[in-house]
Design a protein around this motif. Structure first.
Motif, PDB file in Angstrom:
ATOM      1  N   LEU A   1       1.726  12.708  -6.886  1.00  0.00           N
ATOM      2  CA  LEU A   1       1.481  11.959  -5.657  1.00  0.00           C
ATOM      3  C   LEU A   1       0.018  12.086  -5.241  1.00  0.00           C
ATOM      4  CD1 LEU A   1       2.412  10.371  -3.157  1.00  0.00           C
ATOM      5  CD2 LEU A   1       3.210  12.537  -2.171  1.00  0.00           C
ATOM      6  N   TYR A   2      -0.547  13.274  -5.327  1.00  0.00           N
ATOM      7  CA  TYR A   2      -1.950  13.479  -4.979  1.00  0.00           C
ATOM      8  C   TYR A   2      -2.884  12.740  -5.935  1.00  0.00           C
ATOM      9  CZ  TYR A   2      -1.590  16.722  -1.077  1.00  0.00           C
ATOM     10  OH  TYR A   2      -1.381  17.273   0.171  1.00  0.00           O
ATOM     11  N   ASP A   3      -2.512  12.679  -7.207  1.00  0.00           N
ATOM     12  CA  ASP A   3      -3.331  11.932  -8.173  1.00  0.00           C
ATOM     13  C   ASP A   3      -3.444  10.461  -7.765  1.00  0.00           C
ATOM     14  OD1 ASP A   3      -3.779  14.168  -9.719  1.00  0.00           O
ATOM     15  OD2 ASP A   3      -2.224  13.699 -11.206  1.00  0.00           O
TER      16      ASP A   3
ATOM     17  N   ASP B   1      -6.790   8.373  -6.495  1.00  0.00           N
ATOM     18  CA  ASP B   1      -7.220   7.136  -7.155  1.00  0.00           C
ATOM     19  C   ASP B   1      -7.865   6.175  -6.157  1.00  0.00           C
ATOM     20  OD1 ASP B   1      -6.553   4.171  -7.919  1.00  0.00           O
ATOM     21  OD2 ASP B   1      -6.431   5.230  -9.823  1.00  0.00           O
ATOM     22  N   GLY B   2      -7.252   6.030  -4.995  1.00  0.00           N
ATOM     23  CA  GLY B   2      -7.832   5.247  -3.914  1.00  0.00           C
ATOM     24  C   GLY B   2      -7.743   3.746  -4.048  1.00  0.00           C
ATOM     25  N   SER B   3      -7.117   3.257  -5.124  1.00  0.00           N
ATOM     26  CA  SER B   3      -7.092   1.804  -5.338  1.00  0.00           C
ATOM     27  C   SER B   3      -5.783   1.151  -4.905  1.00  0.00           C
ATOM     28  CB  SER B   3      -7.335   1.492  -6.819  1.00  0.00           C
ATOM     29  OG  SER B   3      -6.242   1.916  -7.626  1.00  0.00           O
ATOM     30  N   TYR B   4      -4.825   1.976  -4.465  1.00  0.00           N
ATOM     31  CA  TYR B   4      -3.508   1.427  -4.130  1.00  0.00           C
ATOM     32  C   TYR B   4      -3.413   1.135  -2.633  1.00  0.00           C
ATOM     33  CZ  TYR B   4      -2.152   2.673  -8.832  1.00  0.00           C
ATOM     34  OH  TYR B   4      -2.088   2.755 -10.204  1.00  0.00           O
ATOM     35  N   ASP B   5      -3.038  -0.098  -2.324  1.00  0.00           N
ATOM     36  CA  ASP B   5      -2.846  -0.467  -0.929  1.00  0.00           C
ATOM     37  C   ASP B   5      -1.702   0.305  -0.308  1.00  0.00           C
ATOM     38  OD1 ASP B   5      -4.633  -2.998  -0.333  1.00  0.00           O
ATOM     39  OD2 ASP B   5      -3.876  -3.190  -2.379  1.00  0.00           O
ATOM     40  N   VAL B   6      -0.665   0.564  -1.083  1.00  0.00           N
ATOM     41  CA  VAL B   6       0.453   1.351  -0.591  1.00  0.00           C
ATOM     42  C   VAL B   6       1.040   2.159  -1.738  1.00  0.00           C
ATOM     43  CG1 VAL B   6       2.269  -0.392  -0.984  1.00  0.00           C
ATOM     44  CG2 VAL B   6       2.523   1.254   0.887  1.00  0.00           C
ATOM     45  N   ILE B   7       1.482   3.376  -1.416  1.00  0.00           N
ATOM     46  CA  ILE B   7       2.187   4.232  -2.365  1.00  0.00           C
ATOM     47  C   ILE B   7       3.614   4.390  -1.856  1.00  0.00           C
ATOM     48  CG2 ILE B   7       2.333   6.533  -3.380  1.00  0.00           C
ATOM     49  CD1 ILE B   7      -0.722   6.696  -3.148  1.00  0.00           C
ATOM     50  N   ILE B   8       4.579   4.174  -2.740  1.00  0.00           N
ATOM     51  CA  ILE B   8       5.990   4.142  -2.366  1.00  0.00           C
ATOM     52  C   ILE B   8       6.722   5.300  -3.039  1.00  0.00           C
ATOM     53  CG2 ILE B   8       8.107   2.766  -2.383  1.00  0.00           C
ATOM     54  CD1 ILE B   8       6.211   0.307  -2.942  1.00  0.00           C
TER      55      ILE B   8
END
Length: 375
Positions: free
Chosen positions: A90-92, A96-103
């Motif tokens: 999850l921290y990886d 990364d910083g490129s995802y608008d949302v993490i589910i």
């Protein structure tokens, strides 16, 4: 996180001029798609809600096109040996910083998500199938849960009526014993159970329920052994709420020539070799809820820092009512179930829940379950 602005590429008047309905088409003004990451503390192929989540995002990508929406699914594994990798993974994705949302979803990811949402306040998260602890923050978390108690009420009613139906070849109508196989004894599984029991009691006050827990959501061999023991002790209609472990109950139903209701996805369609043993499935529409949430987020209309419950009225849960259901479940039983469903939607029936502010007390829950549990 980069800000995405969405526009309607065809106006309603242009579409009307083309003779088609006005359907919004999303487009990115920076040329990059909205990007989501789906982190599964398990694997695809569970024939359950992980598959539902992936199928929902796949459908959204097909609907909007990869130039507008794209996603990546990460299968982190479900065994105890995999657990130590869940939070670092999850921290990886946050790094990364490129995802608008993490589910992500389920109670097993709660602590990791609390930590990540605090350490990455600019990252947005969608969390499903367990309540987030908003006392710890979470202004960047949208939390969705499902009124599984409502749909399991319908399954309980159907199972209790089927087990005494003299026209069904796979049941012994002389007793009133149905089965329940849970993965682990947590609040969500208890929510399924209380609905199942109350639905059964609503139509058959003599009902008895054999209850067993696998201890996890992946050990289908143990699930099969527990279910076989239930069938051997008089159960002829069961209900699995155990993820991949619940597939063992369906296999056991085949071996015992009994019934097992499916869960989360249409398991009769997904397991055609066992379809004759699966009257229907209780759907937890994770995929639909993710489509809804992401579309709202793409329009800057998704509210973060809140928990939403979706039930029968909101299409968050449902019962598969297709030709297969009509073929196996007698019409008179289907009519009762349909009437109960409408009463729940209309608010005339309020099913007890183990979740949220309206949760039934532990004492009342235990009393109801003990009143029907097969000794």
């Amino acid at each position: 996180m980069k800000k995405k602005m969405l526009a309607i590429t065809l106006t309603a008047s242009m579409l009307m001029g083309l003779g088609v309905a006005a359907v919004p088409v999303y487009a990115e003004d920076d040329g990059e798609p909205y990007k989501a990451a789906l982190l599964l503390n398990g694997t695809l192929g569970d024939k359950s809600f992980f598959d539902s989540a992936n199928e929902g995002l796949t459908a959204l990508q097909e609907e909007l096109g990869e130039d507008v929406f794209t996603f990546k699914v990460e299968q982190m594994g479900a065994t105890s040996a995999d657990e130590s990798n869940w939070e670092p993974t999850l921290y990886d994705y946050c790094d990364d910083g490129s995802y608008d949302v993490i589910i992500c979803g389920t109670y097993q990811m709660l602590d990791a998500l609390i930590n990540a949402s605090t350490d990455y306040p600019d990252q947005k998260f969608i969390y499903f199938d367990e309540a987030f602890d908003f006392s710890a923050g979470g202004e960047n978390v949208y939390n969705v849960m499902y009124k599984e108690n409502e749909v399991s009420y319908l399954v309980g009613a159907a199972a209790a009526l089927m087990t005494i139906d003299e026209d069904l070849e796979k049941v012994d109508p002389s007793n009133s014993i149905i089965g329940f196989l849970g993965g682990m004894e947590n609040s969500v599984i208890k929510d399924f159970l209380i609905g199942y029991v109350e639905g059964a009691l609503a139509v058959n006050e003599d009902i008895q329920v054999a209850i067993a827990y696998v201890g996890d959501f992946y050990d289908s061999a143990s699930g099969k052994d527990l279910a076989l023991a239930q069938y051997q002790n008089g159960v002829d209609v069961g209900f699995n709420v155990a993820g991949s472990a619940g597939l063992g109950q369906i296999e056991a139903a085949g071996d015992a020539d009994k019934y097992a209701f499916g869960v989360d996805s249409d398991q009769a369609a997904l397991l055609p070799d066992y379809a004759e043993y699966i009257p229907t499935s209780a759907l937890k529409n994770v995929g639909n809820s993710l489509i809804r949430a992401i579309k709202l987020d793409m329009e800057d209309e998704l509210e973060y820092g809140v928990l939403e419950y979706l039930g029968l009225a909101e299409d968050g849960v449902d019962l598969v009512e297709d030709e297969h259901y009509e073929e196996i479940v007698p019409e008179d039983i289907r009519e009762v179930v349909a009437d109960l469903k409408q009463q729940i939607i209309d608010g005339d029936i309020v099913v007890d829940t183990t979740l949220g502010d309206n949760a039934i007390s532990t004492e009342d829950f235990d009393a109801i379950i003990e009143s029907v549990q097969l000794k």
